[in-house]
Design a protein around this motif. Structure first.
Motif, mmCIF file in Angstrom:
data_model
loop_
_atom_site.group_PDB
_atom_site.id
_atom_site.type_symbol
_atom_site.label_atom_id
_atom_site.label_comp_id
_atom_site.label_asym_id
_atom_site.label_seq_id
_atom_site.Cartn_x
_atom_site.Cartn_y
_atom_site.Cartn_z
ATOM 1 N N UNK A 37 33.500 21.299 -46.741
ATOM 2 C CA UNK A 37 34.207 21.475 -48.006
ATOM 3 C C UNK A 37 33.463 22.378 -48.999
ATOM 4 N N UNK A 38 32.177 22.249 -49.115
ATOM 5 C CA UNK A 38 31.371 23.099 -49.997
ATOM 6 C C UNK A 38 31.984 23.250 -51.390
ATOM 7 N N UNK A 39 32.167 22.164 -52.123
ATOM 8 C CA UNK A 39 32.697 22.307 -53.477
ATOM 9 C C UNK A 39 31.726 23.083 -54.361
ATOM 10 N N UNK A 44 31.502 12.009 -42.932
ATOM 11 C CA UNK A 44 31.541 11.648 -44.354
ATOM 12 C C UNK A 44 30.139 11.712 -44.950
ATOM 13 N N UNK A 45 29.187 11.148 -44.226
ATOM 14 C CA UNK A 45 27.810 11.133 -44.725
ATOM 15 C C UNK A 45 27.294 12.554 -44.916
ATOM 16 N N UNK A 95 25.667 16.806 -48.906
ATOM 17 C CA UNK A 95 25.765 18.131 -49.513
ATOM 18 C C UNK A 95 26.313 18.047 -50.938
ATOM 19 N N UNK A 96 27.328 17.227 -51.117
ATOM 20 C CA UNK A 96 27.930 16.994 -52.447
ATOM 21 C C UNK A 96 26.865 16.458 -53.393
ATOM 22 N N UNK A 97 26.112 15.452 -52.951
ATOM 23 C CA UNK A 97 25.129 14.818 -53.820
ATOM 24 C C UNK A 97 23.982 15.765 -54.169
ATOM 25 N N UNK A 119 20.338 12.186 -59.103
ATOM 26 C CA UNK A 119 20.981 11.787 -57.852
ATOM 27 C C UNK A 119 19.970 11.395 -56.789
ATOM 28 N N UNK A 120 18.883 12.136 -56.677
ATOM 29 C CA UNK A 120 17.899 11.857 -55.633
ATOM 30 C C UNK A 120 17.275 10.486 -55.829
#
Length: 299
Positions: free
Chosen positions: A30-32, A95-96, A101-103, A113-114
């Motif tokens: 997806x690469x948002x 999903x993971x 990548x999203x996170x 986030x990390x």
């Protein structure tokens, strides 16, 4: 009556599907856009950070789901269910990967986030190391009920995402669809490999109560920490937090609307497909085409 574990078929007139409702591993990317990570949701930055907080739970949570089902896969007596379990594992792995990548986009934007991701991995590691073999699977079927219901809400009420940045919207819809598609797999593995009876009802109900008592405080704690770190949320102040609360508990009421179905989990006769929403899966093929086309335009 619950749906038998081996029955993954639904009538074409009910579901819009002519084949089995069996999970399929789809290798989608997806690469948002990273520059929209803090304001991708149409309802504003605070709702964006609420959804981002949910995403932070997925990499570690889905690893627990994978390990819990995999630990029983060789014990599954039904070949159709064993095939579904393998596909479930494949879906959760995808999903993971996508949520990692999203996170990372959150971390790149200066959000904590990390740190929050590491907390989640540590929390679930304690659960896996200090409980019987059946406990992670009981926790998995409880949390899979949540994710299936949350996916159902997004898909049956598309106005909750409509107008959001297209790549993020597409990714959440994909995740929601696959959560519905595999929503009964872990549950059926539990019943086939561990059992169905008063003790099992007590274990799965207890797991749901404990999971609920942990899950939502963690989600809202993550939301608070993310919103405190986001300048756009700080600029919104109390108004932004009220908008997030209204999104979940007022109108459209994302979390409020799922309560009746959530409580159904505690019925002794419960099975995930008692809510037969397989007709929602009719949009999967179109979404896959959209995702592949969007990815191709960037490569």
């Amino acid at each position: 009556m619950s749906t038998p574990a081996t029955d993954y078929r639904f009538d074409r007139d009910q579901s819009g599907h002519s084949g089995p409702v069996t999970p399929e591993r789809r290798d989608l990317h997806f690469l948002p856009p990273g520059d929209r990570i803090c304001d991708w949701h149409t309802a504003g930055p605070n709702v964006t950070q609420f959804m981002n907080a949910l995403s932070l739970l997925f990499p570690a949570g889905e690893r627990m789901f994978i390990d819990a089902v995999r630990s029983y896969r060789d014990d599954i007596p039904d070949p159709d269910l064993k095939k579904a379990a393998t596909a479930f594992i494949g879906q959760e792995a995808m999903h993971s990967r996508e949520h990692i990548e999203y996170n990372q986009l959150m971390t790149d934007a200066g959000l904590p986030a990390d740190k929050l991701d590491k907390f989640t991995w540590g929390l679930l590691d304690v659960l896996k190391r200090n409980t019987p073999r059946s406990t992670p699977l009981a926790a998995t079927i409880a949390l899979e009920h949540y994710t299936a219901l949350m996916g159902d809400m997004l898909l049956r009420h598309p106005e909750q995402l409509a107008g959001s940045q297209a790549d993020y919207e597409r990714m959440w819809r994909w995740h929601a669809l696959e959560e519905i598609e595999h929503k009964a797999v872990a549950y059926d593995v539990y019943e086939k490999c561990i059992g169905r009876g008063p003790r099992n009802w007590l274990e799965r109900s207890g797991a749901m109560i404990i999971a609920t008592g942990i899950f939502w405080p963690v989600v809202f704690s993550f939301y608070w920490q993310m919103s405190r770190a986001d300048p756009q949320c700080r600029a919104q102040g109390l108004r932004g937090h009220l908008r997030m609360i209204n999104f979940n508990f007022g109108k459209p009421g994302y979390l409020r609307r799922l309560m009746p179905e959530f409580l159904g989990y505690f019925k002794y006769s419960f099975h995930p497909w008692q809510q037969n929403n397989a007709h929602l899966l009719a949009e999967l093929d179109e979404l896959v085409d959209e995702a592949e086309a969007a990815y191709a335009t960037r490569h």
